[in-house]
Enzyme design. Structure first.
Site, PDB file in Angstrom:
ATOM      1  N   HIS A 103       0.852  -1.191   0.000  1.00  0.00           N
ATOM      2  CA  HIS A 103       0.000   0.000   0.000  1.00  0.00           C
ATOM      3  C   HIS A 103       0.882   1.233   0.000  1.00  0.00           C
ATOM      4  O   HIS A 103       1.844   1.323   0.757  1.00  0.00           O
ATOM      5  CB  HIS A 103      -0.911   0.002   1.237  1.00  0.00           C
ATOM      6  N   ASP A 133     -13.934   4.368   6.768  1.00  0.00           N
ATOM      7  CA  ASP A 133     -12.834   4.972   6.007  1.00  0.00           C
ATOM      8  C   ASP A 133     -13.353   5.553   4.699  1.00  0.00           C
ATOM      9  O   ASP A 133     -12.917   6.618   4.270  1.00  0.00           O
ATOM     10  CB  ASP A 133     -11.720   3.957   5.723  1.00  0.00           C
ATOM     11  N   ARG A 150     -12.274  13.930   3.755  1.00  0.00           N
ATOM     12  CA  ARG A 150     -10.916  14.503   3.867  1.00  0.00           C
ATOM     13  C   ARG A 150     -10.476  15.072   2.529  1.00  0.00           C
ATOM     14  O   ARG A 150      -9.836  16.122   2.463  1.00  0.00           O
ATOM     15  CB  ARG A 150      -9.918  13.415   4.315  1.00  0.00           C
ATOM     16  N   SER A 171      -6.442   5.376   8.376  1.00  0.00           N
ATOM     17  CA  SER A 171      -7.092   5.034   7.100  1.00  0.00           C
ATOM     18  C   SER A 171      -6.414   3.805   6.486  1.00  0.00           C
ATOM     19  O   SER A 171      -7.077   2.829   6.115  1.00  0.00           O
ATOM     20  CB  SER A 171      -6.996   6.237   6.152  1.00  0.00           C
ATOM     21  N   LYS A 200      -7.813  -0.340   7.096  1.00  0.00           N
ATOM     22  CA  LYS A 200      -8.164  -1.209   5.960  1.00  0.00           C
ATOM     23  C   LYS A 200      -7.278  -2.454   5.929  1.00  0.00           C
ATOM     24  O   LYS A 200      -7.741  -3.556   5.670  1.00  0.00           O
ATOM     25  CB  LYS A 200      -7.998  -0.436   4.646  1.00  0.00           C
TER      26      LYS A 200
HETATM   27  N1  URA Z   1      -4.082   6.068   1.252  1.00  0.00           N
HETATM   28  C1  URA Z   1      -5.101   5.748   2.056  1.00  0.00           C
HETATM   29  O1  URA Z   1      -5.692   4.667   1.928  1.00  0.00           O
HETATM   30  N2  URA Z   1      -5.469   6.612   3.000  1.00  0.00           N
HETATM   31  C2  URA Z   1      -4.850   7.785   3.180  1.00  0.00           C
HETATM   32  O2  URA Z   1      -5.220   8.514   4.064  1.00  0.00           O
HETATM   33  C3  URA Z   1      -3.778   8.133   2.331  1.00  0.00           C
HETATM   34  C4  URA Z   1      -3.407   7.249   1.361  1.00  0.00           C
END
Ligand code: URA
Length: 433
Positions: free
Chosen positions: A82, A161, A168, A183, A187
């Site tokens: 990620h 989220d 956001r 966030s 996940k």
């Molecule tokens: N990627 C995400 O999933 N969340 C964030 O806040 C920033 C990047």
């Protein structure tokens, strides 16, 4: 409990209790807290920050806001990657097929563009017919069969989220360490992977502008993941310049395919190889050095490219586009941006490059905005290159020619030209294990 009091407490710099954080996330999830109050608390958190304990509580509340994924029916080690978000960051399209070509399972749930940054789901949707929504059964069956599936976040998965991410994005509260950590890790913990490699970007195109802040974010996320029993590594990578030359959805898919054919830009290829090495290494395929050789081999012998084409075909996409990326639909209009000065490109404001691409139609200004998948920027010159007056530094693409002028001014203002060549910067600033 009233959200008003929680907002007031955080506004004054107070530490929220576990109960207050749970109350907030419950209200976000069930819709009982209006967007204006959620946004006010997000802004208070943006200004005041959160302690490690508050950030962990927020992460767990996000994780528990929806259904958890159960990957126990997937055979083999499951690895995910990620990114915290960047400009021209198409690494998932390259590293996921590399890793899957070694039999390591990549059950990938990706995001859409956020702020000035792009998202893998938007990029994949530029491939004709590609389905980014699969049922859980289809998803697991595909991962078992070919080792890789990439989908968007389902409605039931970490719904808090989804709501916070969208708010956001439009309230200038993306670049907050606890909000990013909760966030991403909320996940990741709701998914069922064994190993996670985080690509924490740093620099002008990242949400974290300094290497110190990025390292702190990396440490926080690695610790949260490890405490939850995941094998974790975070790489701090350079986002002071866009990755590669392509910014914008189909342009980036084309560059990713070229990279899998061994013809990718050096910086982008290098970051992909490093990320893939750590993913393979966490999955038990050897040391990062040994795994780098494996990753290089998967590009050289075409097996990673084959894996991407297989994945595209399995998800209903036109795999011909992967074999022949030159057949991708092109934007209706293009426009050459010419330098008004002579000298070396000393630095660029990468966030402004991302916003310029967004203005061409490659991203959204509101959650409902449609995307022009052909829109974006192809850079001709990057930081460190010499440029003559009148020489092309970038080509802009869009289906709306009226947006060229503003995007061009933004790009030129974000390109700093100097008589002196700037020293090379590292591509990777560190590894947090
Ligand atoms: N990627 C995400 O999933 N969340 C964030 O806040 C920033 C990047």
């Amino acid at each position: 409990m009233r959200l008003y009091d929680i907002i007031k407490k955080k506004q004054g710099g107070g530490e929220l209790s576990t109960e207050e954080i749970n109350f907030f996330i419950r209200g976000v999830t069930d819709g009982s807290i209006p967007d204006y109050q959620i946004s006010a608390l997000l802004m208070a958190i943006w200004f005041r920050g959160m302690s490690v304990r508050e950030t962990c509580d927020l992460t767990f509340a996000v994780r528990d806001s929806g259904e958890k994924l159960d990957f126990s029916a997937i055979d083999g080690i499951r690895v995910d990657k990620h990114s915290t978000g960047g400009v021209g960051d198409k690494t998932s399209l390259v590293v996921a097929p590399i890793v899957a070509s070694f039999g390591v399972k990549v059950a990938k749930m990706s995001g859409r563009g956020l702020g000035h940054t792009g998202g893998t789901v938007d990029k994949l949707e530029s491939i004709d017919g590609f389905r980014t929504t699969l049922s859980e059964e289809e998803f697991i069956e595909q991962v078992n069969k070919i080792g890789l599936a990439i989908v968007g976040q389902s409605r039931q998965f970490a719904p808090a989220d989804k709501k916070l991410y969208a708010l956001r994005d439009v309230t200038a509260t993306v670049d907050s360490m606890p909000l990013i950590a909760a966030s991403i890790m909320g996940k990741k913990l709701a998914a069922d992977d064994d190993c996670i490699v985080l690509d924490v970007k740093t620099g002008s195109g990242s949400f974290m502008k300094t290497a110190e802040a990025s390292k702190e974010l990396a440490r926080l996320m690695v610790d949260i993941g490890k405490n939850a029993g995941k094998k974790m590594v975070a790489l701090i990578t350079n986002m002071d310049r866009p990755l590669g030359y392509a910014i914008g959805n189909s342009l980036e898919v084309i560059e990713a395919v070229e990279t899998l054919k061994g013809r990718g830009p050096a910086d982008f290829t290098e970051v992909c190889l490093i990320l893939a090495s750590y993913m393979l290494s966490l999955a038990g395929k050897g040391t990062p050095e040994e795994c780098r050789k494996l990753a290089e081999g998967a590009i050289a012998d075409g097996s990673a490219l084959k894996k991407l084409a297989e994945t595209v075909r399995a998800q209903g996409g036109n795999a011909e586009l992967i074999e022949h990326p030159e057949t991708f639909a092109r934007a209706k209009y293009s426009h050459a941006v010419l330098s008004r000065e002579e000298g070396y490109i000393a630095s660029v404001d990468t966030e402004a490059y991302g916003l310029s691409s967004l203005a061409l139609g490659a991203g959204r200004n509101t959650a409902e905005d449609p995307i022009d998948h052909t829109a974006g920027i192809l850079l001709k010159k990057k930081t460190g290159d010499f440029v003559r007056k009148g020489e092309e530094i970038a080509t802009l693409f869009s289906c709306n020619a009226a947006c060229f002028s503003a995007a061009e001014e933004q790009l030129l203002a974000a390109t700093h030209i100097s008589k002196e060549k700037a020293p090379e910067e590292p591509l990777v600033y560190g590894v947090v294990e």
